[in-house]
Design an enzyme around this catalytic site. Structure first.
Site, PDB file in Angstrom:
ATOM      1  N   GLU A   1       3.414  -1.293   3.146  1.00  0.00           N
ATOM      2  CA  GLU A   1       2.649  -1.626   4.302  1.00  0.00           C
ATOM      3  C   GLU A   1       1.932  -3.092   4.443  1.00  0.00           C
ATOM      4  O   GLU A   1       2.007  -3.696   3.598  1.00  0.00           O
ATOM      5  CB  GLU A   1       1.415  -0.658   3.869  1.00  0.00           C
ATOM      6  CG  GLU A   1       0.281  -0.807   5.180  1.00  0.00           C
ATOM      7  CD  GLU A   1      -0.879   0.133   4.953  1.00  0.00           C
ATOM      8  OE1 GLU A   1      -1.306   0.618   3.557  1.00  0.00           O
ATOM      9  OE2 GLU A   1      -1.833   0.290   5.632  1.00  0.00           O
TER      10      GLU A   1
ATOM     11  N   GLN B   1      -3.938   7.546  -2.280  1.00  0.00           N
ATOM     12  CA  GLN B   1      -2.708   6.873  -2.463  1.00  0.00           C
ATOM     13  C   GLN B   1      -3.059   5.847  -3.594  1.00  0.00           C
ATOM     14  O   GLN B   1      -4.231   5.492  -4.096  1.00  0.00           O
ATOM     15  CB  GLN B   1      -2.495   5.992  -1.167  1.00  0.00           C
ATOM     16  CG  GLN B   1      -3.747   5.092  -0.567  1.00  0.00           C
ATOM     17  CD  GLN B   1      -3.525   4.863   0.853  1.00  0.00           C
ATOM     18  OE1 GLN B   1      -4.759   4.297   1.323  1.00  0.00           O
ATOM     19  NE2 GLN B   1      -2.477   4.237   1.151  1.00  0.00           N
TER      20      GLN B   1
END
Ligand code: NAG
Ligand code: NAG
Length: 268
Positions: free
Chosen positions: A206, A121
């Site tokens: 997130e 990521q």
């Protein structure tokens, strides 16, 4: 005559070299570096229960998680995921304190939902404390920590494209591009011991971890991933929508629009 000890010489040297403001800045930089050193994403942590997936509400097609908001495609052979965002200005959430740091992160990645062994990521963290806002661009091969890119300075309103590419299940690249200038920063991973499954592709906001616990979640406003695609072709159609739910409260509202756009807004 008294002979100065090494410690007192160092102390004097420090006092001469550093004005109090500098010392404070330095101290803050050290604290921030220590905090960043343990910054990590987590795999999707589902929340089950009344609002969550266990209720079997197929109408809404929304799953709830304590840490991920956004869209996840579940399939196979996902080797490249990309998306472009305009960097938002995070705010202290209502009822929040001006002495607490609040953060959120926007990133693209491979795996971490049904595949819990690894995540490739890259993304950007936004942090607000009182009136001060900061940004960090990073890359991560979960379960390792995230590492900050050097050579890129992020500010609100910047348009950045984030791309991860798996060249194998244990190697790949993370790239962040400044769309205005075309300048990129790249990190290459190789021989990672935690293998990808290449079965999840995602565009996520997130609530990440620092020092082992979730950071206080910032009001990130709205983050829209445009040009969202997988393997340079497939868009987001059919993705599962995930919203963050903490303490029985839903904090985000995410949706897809068309085949290549994912939008998440803070609603807490
Ligand atoms: C399912 O979710 C939708 C949209 O949030 C809501 O309107 C509906 O009442 C829910 N249905 C059930 C059975 O919970
Ligand atoms: C991108 O480049 C523009 C123009 O030089 C600059 O203003 C902006 O801060 C840069 N953003 C990033 C994320 O590098």
């Amino acid at each position: 005559m008294q002979i100065p000890t090494i410690a007192s010489i160092l102390l004097c040297a420090n006092l001469v070299a550093a004005a109090p403001g500098t010392a404070m800045r330095r101290q803050r930089a050290v604290e921030r570096a220590a905090e960043r050193a343990s910054r990590a994403s987590n795999t999707l942590q589902p929340v089950e229960g009344e609002l969550g997936i266990a209720s079997g509400n197929d109408t809404a097609h929304v799953d709830y998680s304590s840490n991920w908001a956004g869209a996840v495609l579940i399939g196979s052979g996902y080797k490249s995921v990309t998306g472009t965002i305009v960097v938002p200005t995070p705010k202290v959430p209502s009822g929040g304190s001006s002495s607490t740091s609040y953060s959120a992160s926007a990133w693209v990645g491979i795996d971490g939902d049904t595949c819990q062994t690894a995540i490739l990521q890259t993304g950007v963290d936004f942090t607000v404390k009182g009136s001060s806002v900061s940004y960090d661009a990073w890359y991560e091969w979960y379960p390792d920590y995230a590492y900050d890119f050097s050579g890129i300075t992020i500010k609100a309103g910047d348009t950045i494209t984030m791309t991860v590419t798996a060249t194998s299940k244990s190697a790949g690249t993370a790239v962040i591009e400044n769309v205005t200038t075309g300048k990129t920063v790249t990190h290459s991973f190789s021989a990672e011991s935690d293998a990808l499954c290449e079965t999840n592709a995602e565009w996520i906001v997130e609530d990440f971890s620092s020092g082992g616990s979730l950071v206080s979640f910032a009001n990130f406003g709205t983050v829209t991933f445009t040009g969202a695609s997988v393997n340079s072709g497939t868009g987001v159609s059919g993705a599962t929508i995930i919203d963050i739910q903490q303490s029985n409260k839903v904090l985000t509202s995410c949706s897809t629009s068309g085949s290549s756009s994912v939008t998440c807004s803070y609603t807490g």
